[in-house]
Design an enzyme around this catalytic site. Structure first.
Site, mmCIF file in Angstrom:
data_model
loop_
_atom_site.group_PDB
_atom_site.id
_atom_site.type_symbol
_atom_site.label_atom_id
_atom_site.label_comp_id
_atom_site.label_asym_id
_atom_site.label_seq_id
_atom_site.Cartn_x
_atom_site.Cartn_y
_atom_site.Cartn_z
ATOM 1 N N TYR A 1 35.536 33.062 40.560
ATOM 2 C CA TYR A 1 36.339 32.638 39.362
ATOM 3 C C TYR A 1 37.544 33.806 39.351
ATOM 4 C CZ TYR A 1 37.370 31.200 34.578
ATOM 5 O OH TYR A 1 37.919 30.877 33.708
ATOM 6 N N TYR B 1 42.481 23.580 40.126
ATOM 7 C CA TYR B 1 41.769 24.473 39.071
ATOM 8 C C TYR B 1 40.550 23.721 38.751
ATOM 9 C CZ TYR B 1 41.462 27.758 35.534
ATOM 10 O OH TYR B 1 40.832 28.901 34.669
#
Length: 378
Positions: free
Chosen positions: A325, A275
């Protein structure tokens, strides 16, 4: 995955439904075969359990919303895996969708729209001081790491450059233009020490995965990807005086937990999908997982280990910095493509053990998955 990026005219529910339909078709299933839904929404929170009605599903055995912010994807897959193993459901769709971008508005406007009144209680000092955005909070964490360990902005820039190299190989990436360290350093300050190119994209879109038993997956349309282990870490009150804020995160708990469940060690990991809401998050996770000693993340990345051709490929689709994203579904989706051998020009040869991370809040929540295309014990 739906179309992702500056895609307008669709709600998060629209994206979520389309993602589930695409995932079902990809697996060779009918939507009606799904008997479990786990749903995560992003900034706007406008998709929930009524997605069942949008999809026309009946008699579900599982339907719930889950939210650990960017750690949600890993938590959802773990919950789904436990559910199908226990027989609580047979076919669980885990889905994320969001549509924060609007025509004529940039990412800054999206986050500004989420500003809240100063809350009562001990954490009101954050808001009273003006520290009201994730950018500022992550900048504080990065600055503390720099002050303690000597990490530099150029170290963080090296991560952005490496991920742009991967993104150049990904036709779905939003940012594919080559990036130099000098360009990173010249990009505008967002919150010192974070430049614009230290910060992730904001995208509209949706993604879904189907979780079922390993045995059943082997009879479906795609190469199966086994979930060998999972873990979570939630440090709590990470900005308290005397805390490890900026020095470590929930990754230090979640990573070892997932590897222990899988019966593996750091030395067994071939590929990382981490992440990357900020470059600093990648650096800290590398340290917390144990790929390098604490405080040496900067040196590790500048040595080129995570770049194309490096010994530990990381964020091979460009991540959230250069790819797209979708919260934790960005690293999860890329991990699945790599595990299947379907990543095209960016395909990594050694992929037997893939570690996937999710990070939520201000380094407050973390999830880890250990995935493999060859199954346990192979």
């Amino acid at each position: 995955m739906t179309e992702v990026g500056k895609v307008f005219g669709y709600t998060a529910t629209d994206f979520a439904a389309e993602a589930v339909r695409r995932a079902s078709a990809d697996a060779g299933l009918r939507v009606a075969d799904i008997d479990g839904l786990l749903i995560s929404s992003g900034l706007r929170h406008d998709v929930g359990v009524r997605l069942q009605d949008t999809l026309g599903l009946r008699d579900l055995r599982l339907n719930t919303e889950m939210n650990a912010f960017g750690a949600s994807a890993g938590a959802m897959v773990a919950f789904a895996a436990a559910a199908v193993t226990a027989g609580a459901a047979t076919t669980v769709a885990c889905v994320f969708a969001d549509s924060p971008l609007q025509p004529g508005g940039g990412a800054g406007k999206v986050y500004a729209a989420g500003a809240r009144p100063i809350p009562p209680g001990p954490y009101s000092y954050r808001f009273a001081s003006g520290a009201v955005s994730p950018n500022v909070m992550y900048a504080m964490a990065a600055r503390r790491h720099m002050a303690t360990f000597g990490t530099t902005s150029a170290d963080l820039g090296t991560i952005a450059v490496a991920q742009r190299e991967w993104a150049a190989l990904n036709p779905l990436a939003q940012q594919r233009k080559p990036l130099t360290l000098a360009e990173h350093q010249a990009s505008p300050w967002i919150a010192d020490p974070l430049h614009l190119l230290d910060c992730c994209l904001v995208s509209n879109g949706g993604a879904a995965v189907i979780v079922t038993t390993s045995e059943r997956a082997r009879d479906l349309a795609q190469p199966p990807v086994d979930v060998l282990g999972w873990g979570q870490g939630h440090p709590g009150q990470v900005m308290d005086s005397g805390s490890s804020f900026g020095h470590s995160s929930g990754a230090a708990i979640a990573g070892p937990t997932a590897l222990r469940m899988a019966g593996l060690s750091i030395a067994d990991v071939d590929l990382l999908e981490l992440y990357d809401c900020y470059t600093f998050t990648v650096l800290l996770t590398l340290e917390d997982y144990g790929f390098c000693p604490k405080g040496e993340g900067g040196r590790f990345v500048t040595e080129g280990h995570t770049r194309p051709g490096g010994r530990l490929p990381c964020n091979t689709g460009g991540g959230q910095l250069s790819g797209y994203y979708l919260w934790g579904f960005t690293p999860l989706g890329e991990a699945i493509l790599q595990a299947r051998g379907q990543a095209g020009e960016r395909q990594v040869e050694n992929r037997d053990v893939i570690m996937v991370s999710g990070n939520g809040g201000i380094l407050e929540h973390h999830s880890t998955l250990v995935l493999s295309p060859i199954g346990a014990g192979s």
